[in-house]
Scaffold this motif. Structure first.
Motif, short mmCIF file in Angstrom:
data_model
loop_
_atom_site.label_atom_id
_atom_site.label_comp_id
_atom_site.label_asym_id
_atom_site.label_seq_id
_atom_site.Cartn_x
_atom_site.Cartn_y
_atom_site.Cartn_z
N ILE A 39 0.83 -1.20 0.00
CA ILE A 39 0.00 0.00 0.00
C ILE A 39 0.87 1.25 0.00
O ILE A 39 0.54 2.26 -0.62
N ALA A 69 0.36 2.71 -6.46
CA ALA A 69 -0.45 3.85 -6.89
C ALA A 69 -1.70 3.30 -7.56
O ALA A 69 -1.63 2.69 -8.62
N ARG A 118 -6.53 4.72 -3.07
CA ARG A 118 -5.46 4.40 -2.13
C ARG A 118 -5.65 5.15 -0.81
O ARG A 118 -5.42 4.58 0.27
N THR A 165 -6.06 3.52 2.92
CA THR A 165 -5.19 3.90 4.04
C THR A 165 -6.01 4.32 5.25
O THR A 165 -5.72 3.92 6.39
N ARG A 185 2.97 0.26 6.81
CA ARG A 185 2.71 1.21 5.72
C ARG A 185 3.37 2.55 5.98
O ARG A 185 4.03 3.11 5.12
N GLU A 208 6.42 3.81 3.76
CA GLU A 208 6.12 5.01 2.98
C GLU A 208 7.15 6.10 3.22
O GLU A 208 7.55 6.81 2.29
#
Length: 231
Positions: A48, A52, A56, A60, A117, A121
């Motif tokens: 995640i 893309a 999304r 989240t 995540r 990220e």
């Protein structure tokens, strides 16, 4: 109160068999659930983080929201699924350690995935250009970032384990709190307190608090060590 505390400490000092059995089952259920949750949550959260796709942001938000899923609600859902009239009722898993593992896995997976995540990220923002220059696709990027962030992700896994060990609502609903079979630390504390057996409740409470604190300390020390060694 003093006599009750002394009796609780005596149970721990003499390695009371009932206490050991309850603690051991708690470890078996929670460690299994956390391992399964990590196997699902870590790659899911990392994917995640780097993917893309439309929606999304909604995914989240949903994942973060599921971190606060009330355990009793989850327990009811698992109960209905595993009950005789449920879709998986034929498996006969209700009121068993397996049902408790299922409930705890569903509880800790969103937590581990959400923390993974965020961690991946942050790393993705820093390494995205370099990974693209190396020709890494999404899958290879996920694998690389999971490895690079492994020490920070250990903290996420330990957070999942801590929540699994401290959970009471879901495992009581699907496990039934059966003495010698599905009774874990949290459900035993609730039951023994209601019965008035405070020494056993306090002994188990001390063990539970010690374990949760030890997990947090271990996660902190590991992350600090990794930051000093690897930057």
């Amino acid at each position: 109160m003093g006599a009750t505390m002394l009796e609780a400490l005596s149970l721990l000092a003499h390695l009371d068999p009932e206490v050991l059995a309850i603690v051991w089952l708690s470890f078996q259920v929670s460690l299994t659930a956390t391992a399964l949750g990590a196997m699902i949550g870590l790659p899911l959260g990392a994917w995640i983080a780097v993917a893309a796709f439309p929606g999304r942001a909604a995914v989240t938000v949903l994942l973060n929201g599921m971190m606060g899923m009330p355990p009793v609600v989850l327990g009811v859902i698992v109960y209905l699924t595993l009950s005789r009239s449920g879709p998986l009722g034929s498996l006969g898993l209700l009121y068993s350690p397996t049902a408790m593992v299922v409930a705890q896995t569903l509880l800790v997976t969103p937590l581990i995935a959400a923390l993974a995540r965020q961690t991946v990220e942050d790393a993705w923002r820093g390494y995205r250009t370099e990974l693209a220059a190396l020709g890494f696709g999404r899958r290879r990027s996920v694998q690389t970032l999971l490895h690079d962030c492994r020490f920070s992700l250990v903290v996420a896994v330990m957070a999942g384990l801590g929540r699994a060990l401290a959970e009471v609502g879901a495992v009581m609903i699907v496990g039934g709190n059966i003495d010698g079979f599905t009774r874990v630390m949290t459900t035993a504390i609730a039951l023994e307190t209601a019965k008035g057996d405070l020494p056993l409740s306090i002994a188990l409470g001390l063990v539970l608090i010690s374990l949760v604190m030890a997990l947090n300390a271990l996660g902190f020390v590991l992350r600090q060590w990794a930051m000093r060694r690897y930057g």
